[in-house]
Scaffold this motif. Structure first.
Motif, PDB file in Angstrom:
ATOM      1  N   GLU A   1       1.514   4.768  -7.651  1.00  0.00           N
ATOM      2  CA  GLU A   1       0.217   4.699  -8.460  1.00  0.00           C
ATOM      3  C   GLU A   1      -0.918   5.591  -7.708  1.00  0.00           C
ATOM      4  O   GLU A   1      -2.155   5.562  -8.280  1.00  0.00           O
ATOM      5  CB  GLU A   1      -0.055   3.245  -8.310  1.00  0.00           C
ATOM      6  CG  GLU A   1       0.713   2.346  -9.200  1.00  0.00           C
ATOM      7  CD  GLU A   1       0.131   0.782  -9.347  1.00  0.00           C
ATOM      8  OE1 GLU A   1      -0.511   0.571  -8.482  1.00  0.00           O
ATOM      9  OE2 GLU A   1       0.979   0.095  -9.866  1.00  0.00           O
ATOM     10  N   SER A   2      -0.439   6.404  -6.833  1.00  0.00           N
ATOM     11  CA  SER A   2      -1.533   7.055  -6.150  1.00  0.00           C
ATOM     12  C   SER A   2      -2.328   8.215  -7.106  1.00  0.00           C
ATOM     13  O   SER A   2      -3.457   8.632  -6.748  1.00  0.00           O
ATOM     14  CB  SER A   2      -1.224   7.794  -4.919  1.00  0.00           C
ATOM     15  OG  SER A   2      -0.171   8.729  -5.323  1.00  0.00           O
ATOM     16  N   GLU A   3      -1.568   8.571  -8.087  1.00  0.00           N
ATOM     17  CA  GLU A   3      -2.157   9.768  -9.047  1.00  0.00           C
ATOM     18  C   GLU A   3      -2.782   9.129 -10.281  1.00  0.00           C
ATOM     19  O   GLU A   3      -3.342   9.959 -11.281  1.00  0.00           O
ATOM     20  CB  GLU A   3      -0.890  10.594  -9.511  1.00  0.00           C
ATOM     21  CG  GLU A   3      -0.269  11.565  -8.194  1.00  0.00           C
ATOM     22  CD  GLU A   3       1.041  12.169  -8.863  1.00  0.00           C
ATOM     23  OE1 GLU A   3       0.735  13.259  -8.920  1.00  0.00           O
ATOM     24  OE2 GLU A   3       2.041  11.641  -8.973  1.00  0.00           O
TER      25      GLU A   3
ATOM     26  N   ARG B   1       0.940  -1.066   0.082  1.00  0.00           N
ATOM     27  CA  ARG B   1      -0.100   0.111   0.228  1.00  0.00           C
ATOM     28  C   ARG B   1       0.797   1.276   0.070  1.00  0.00           C
ATOM     29  O   ARG B   1       0.481   2.118  -0.741  1.00  0.00           O
ATOM     30  CB  ARG B   1      -0.711  -0.023   1.218  1.00  0.00           C
ATOM     31  CG  ARG B   1      -2.165  -0.942   0.972  1.00  0.00           C
ATOM     32  CD  ARG B   1      -3.269  -0.662   2.117  1.00  0.00           C
ATOM     33  NE  ARG B   1      -2.701  -0.754   3.553  1.00  0.00           N
ATOM     34  CZ  ARG B   1      -2.659  -1.711   4.362  1.00  0.00           C
ATOM     35  NH1 ARG B   1      -3.054  -2.919   3.861  1.00  0.00           N
ATOM     36  NH2 ARG B   1      -2.365  -1.868   5.592  1.00  0.00           N
ATOM     37  N   ASP B   2       1.884   1.249   0.846  1.00  0.00           N
ATOM     38  CA  ASP B   2       2.865   2.355   0.769  1.00  0.00           C
ATOM     39  C   ASP B   2       3.410   2.577  -0.392  1.00  0.00           C
ATOM     40  O   ASP B   2       3.544   3.822  -0.710  1.00  0.00           O
ATOM     41  CB  ASP B   2       3.933   2.201   2.095  1.00  0.00           C
ATOM     42  CG  ASP B   2       3.428   2.110   3.500  1.00  0.00           C
ATOM     43  OD1 ASP B   2       2.191   2.571   3.541  1.00  0.00           O
ATOM     44  OD2 ASP B   2       4.238   1.852   4.236  1.00  0.00           O
TER      45      ASP B   2
ATOM     46  N   ARG C   1      -0.436   9.361 -14.554  1.00  0.00           N
ATOM     47  CA  ARG C   1      -1.759   9.386 -14.362  1.00  0.00           C
ATOM     48  C   ARG C   1      -2.475   8.413 -15.168  1.00  0.00           C
ATOM     49  O   ARG C   1      -3.684   8.160 -14.947  1.00  0.00           O
ATOM     50  CB  ARG C   1      -2.174  10.809 -14.454  1.00  0.00           C
ATOM     51  CG  ARG C   1      -1.977  11.859 -13.304  1.00  0.00           C
ATOM     52  CD  ARG C   1      -1.779  13.162 -13.730  1.00  0.00           C
ATOM     53  NE  ARG C   1      -1.419  14.153 -12.744  1.00  0.00           N
ATOM     54  CZ  ARG C   1      -0.208  14.059 -12.213  1.00  0.00           C
ATOM     55  NH1 ARG C   1       0.898  13.660 -12.822  1.00  0.00           N
ATOM     56  NH2 ARG C   1      -0.044  14.869 -10.858  1.00  0.00           N
TER      57      ARG C   1
ATOM     58  N   GLN D   1       2.416   1.643  -3.331  1.00  0.00           N
ATOM     59  CA  GLN D   1       1.534   2.209  -4.537  1.00  0.00           C
ATOM     60  C   GLN D   1       1.212   3.624  -4.204  1.00  0.00           C
ATOM     61  O   GLN D   1       0.692   4.294  -5.187  1.00  0.00           O
ATOM     62  CB  GLN D   1       0.069   1.185  -4.159  1.00  0.00           C
ATOM     63  CG  GLN D   1       0.197  -0.333  -4.947  1.00  0.00           C
ATOM     64  CD  GLN D   1      -1.016  -1.089  -4.502  1.00  0.00           C
ATOM     65  OE1 GLN D   1      -1.761  -0.830  -3.717  1.00  0.00           O
ATOM     66  NE2 GLN D   1      -1.386  -1.941  -5.615  1.00  0.00           N
ATOM     67  N   ALA D   2       1.042   3.981  -3.167  1.00  0.00           N
ATOM     68  CA  ALA D   2       0.781   5.447  -2.711  1.00  0.00           C
ATOM     69  C   ALA D   2       1.619   6.145  -3.419  1.00  0.00           C
ATOM     70  O   ALA D   2       1.579   7.205  -3.986  1.00  0.00           O
ATOM     71  CB  ALA D   2       0.871   5.751  -1.414  1.00  0.00           C
TER      72      ALA D   2
END
Length: 590
Positions: A60-62, A53-54, A102, A56-57
């Motif tokens: 891939e968070s954007e 999760r960290d 994005r 990916q943040a």
């Protein structure tokens, strides 16, 4: 005797009691141990999920869902601040890196294959597995992740043995990216870092030496493979292990990441070692989408047997950083017993940078980098072109003063593999090429200065062009053999050429630019009317414009031809009047 039995029981009963107690303790211990292991596993799983999760943040968070899906142009109503960020990213990378972050790494693509390709069946159990070798240097993370994701989702698992990712001395090392690749792609990716940049060819050889599969597939780090891309590349190699295969290279737009279909073609190089593309021969076009001969590969994307690549010596070990490697390997393949086939049923999208972007492959200055590439060119010419190297050197005389290094190893390889002469290559693969780029150039139609009749002190000059546009400068004293920047020739290919550069028109024939000669006519087609003294762009009659002098700004433009406009009149230093009489012979004008 009863007493003896009793005494024996007295000894055994405590022992049995101790064993029972021990069993109970062991059972309780194992229960506790299992509980702790379960808690530990749950804790480890929890930590792994948290790490994913960290990461990916970070990477891939954007991502904006469905942006650019199916290969469509990725567009949005961007704010002024976002547009500034887009512009900054394009200046730094040559493509819209802001937008790339994005677009999902897992974005979908249309199936671009010819309908006949979709019907073909391949025996997966007989096809060899592959090691995909990808090298990169300071690559944008989102682009690299999209390359790897497309490989994972569109490659049959039984054929993809491994992806070998070679970091060629990146100065911007992102350990979080390395961790994310390990977690996201598990055992699929083997990551190797070279601490000092060694260049494309050496980095690829490092990857090839680590490979375990029978076939190597070399890819650039900014591609997206499409459905069914691999099987067609492998089938010809299964039939002949000395075959190298290349896909059709589609285009991923640098600005919008739109996926655009490419055309089948035959690669070649001209007599200035520029990579060019020729159309298919008639019999090849009729047989589409069957594989066809590809004289010179693009060099970025190809498949080849690991043992055959090794037998060929890989790349010349003394080629530096980048440049001419596709010429060297292609010639070696054809002349030493192999072949190259372009396979239209295999399609891979390649992210091409903005043409205005100046790619830098090293930290050296431009002149030093140019010398490295020139050295590569000369090494290839000395080994593989035989007596035809003189044609190349006539067009590129600076190569003759470049130190070439020791050639003994390559000459020994050529002798050991019983390689054919370059003449065989020309005789068997270059009939149409020699029509376009003859060894003996016909006389030019006109040459020397291109002097403005309305402003006779000014001549067309390519020195220090403004925004890629030629200018007018004071004429050289010698009009027939002027300075190189003012020497223009109307060539047999009907180009208006100076050195490596040609005059071309853009924006529907209005703007005049200087650009590298492409030899395909089109916007670089020029003619000269010796009666009206007009220099005319365009092959078709209804699309022609005339070169016009703008002495106030020392520039030139292109406008509708007008016999009364004196600014459209020019004079060449030398005119071959006999040749000009036949200028339009065999030229289509409609």
């Amino acid at each position: 005797m009863c007493l003896d039995i009793w005494r024996h029981k007295k000894k055994v009963l405590p022992l049995l009691l101790l064993m029972a107690i021990g069993s109970i303790i062991y059972y309780l211990y194992t229960l506790e141990l299992e509980r702790e292991l379960e808690e530990g596993a749950a804790s480890t799983t929890s930590r792994l999920e948290r790490d994913i999760r960290d990461l990916q943040a970070v990477f891939e968070s954007e991502v904006i869902p469905d942006l650019g899906a199916l290969g469509r142009p990725a567009r949005g109503n961007w704010t002024e601040e976002q547009l500034e960020a887009i512009d900054k990213s394009q200046r730094e990378t040559g493509y819209n890196a802001w937008l790339s972050k994005r677009i999902s790494p897992e974005r979908t693509l249309y199936d671009m294959r010819h309908r006949s390709c979709k019907k073909l069946k391949y025996p997966l159990e007989k096809l060899p597995s592959v090691s995909v070798v990808i090298t990169y240097h300071n690559e944008e993370a989102s682009v690299l992740l999209r390359t790897l994701s497309s490989l994972r989702s569109r490659t049959p698992v039984q054929l993809l043995r491994e992806v070998i990712l070679v970091d060629d001395g990146s100065t911007q090392v992102d350990e979080k990216l390395n961790d994310f690749i390990k977690i996201k792609f598990l055992n699929m990716v083997q990551h190797r870092r070279i601490t000092t940049q060694v260049g494309l060819m050496h980095a690829r050889v490092v990857g090839a030496e680590l490979a375990l599969a029978d076939v190597l597939v070399f890819l650039d780090c900014h591609v997206e493979v499409t459905k069914g891309w691999l099987e067609p590349l492998l089938a010809p190699i299964l039939e002949d292990n000395r075959t190298c295969t290349t896909p059709i290279i589609d285009t991923i737009d640098f600005d919008t990441f739109a996926y655009r279909r490419g055309k089948p073609s035959r690669g070649f190089f001209n007599w200035e070692f520029n990579y060019i593309q020729l159309p298919l021969l008639k019999e090849e076009a009729v047989a589409m989408p069957a594989p066809h001969k590809n004289p010179i590969m693009n060099g970025g994307l190809f498949a080849i047997g690991r043992e055959w690549f090794s037998k060929l010596g890989g790349y010349d070990k003394k080629l530096k950083i980048w440049g001419a490697e596709q010429f060297e390997l292609s010639l070696k393949l054809w002349l030493c017993g192999g072949q190259i086939l372009e396979v239209p049923c295999s399609r891979i999208g390649h992210l091409f940078r903005d043409g205005k972007f100046q790619v830098r492959y090293t930290n050296k200055d431009k002149n030093s980098e140019r010398k490295l590439i020139s050295r590569n060119y000369r090494r290839v010419a000395e080994i593989w072109l035989d007596e035809y190297k003189d044609k190349l050197f006539a067009n590129m005389p600076h190569l003759t003063v470049i130190p070439v290094g020791n050639l003994a190893e390559q000459r020994d390889l050529k002798k050991r593999l019983h390689c054919k002469p370059f003449k065989w290559f020309l005789d068997n693969l270059a009939a149409d090429f020699l029509n376009l780029y003859p060894i003996l150039d016909p006389a030019e139609y006109a040459s020397g200065v291109l002097q403005s009749v309305s402003s006779p002190k000014l001549c067309l000059d390519r020195k220090e062009p403004r925004n890629g546009q030629p200018k007018l400068g004071p004429c050289s004293s010698d009009h027939v053999f002027p300075s190189p920047e003012q020497y223009w020739s109307l060539t047999n290919r009907r180009e208006l050429r100076s050195g490596f550069y040609c005059l071309e028109v853009r924006n529907q024939g209005v703007n005049v630019h200087i650009y590298q000669c492409h030899g395909q006519s089109g916007n670089q087609f020029w003619s000269f009317d010796s009666k009206t003294h007009q220099v005319v762009s365009g092959q078709q009659q209804n699309l022609r414009h005339c070169l016009e002098a703008q002495p106030e700004s020392n520039s030139v433009t292109s406008s509708v031809c007008d016999l009364k406009n004196h600014r459209q009149r020019w004079k060449f230093g030398y005119q071959n009047k006999q040749r000009l009489q036949h200028f339009w012979d065999n030229v289509k004008t409609q």
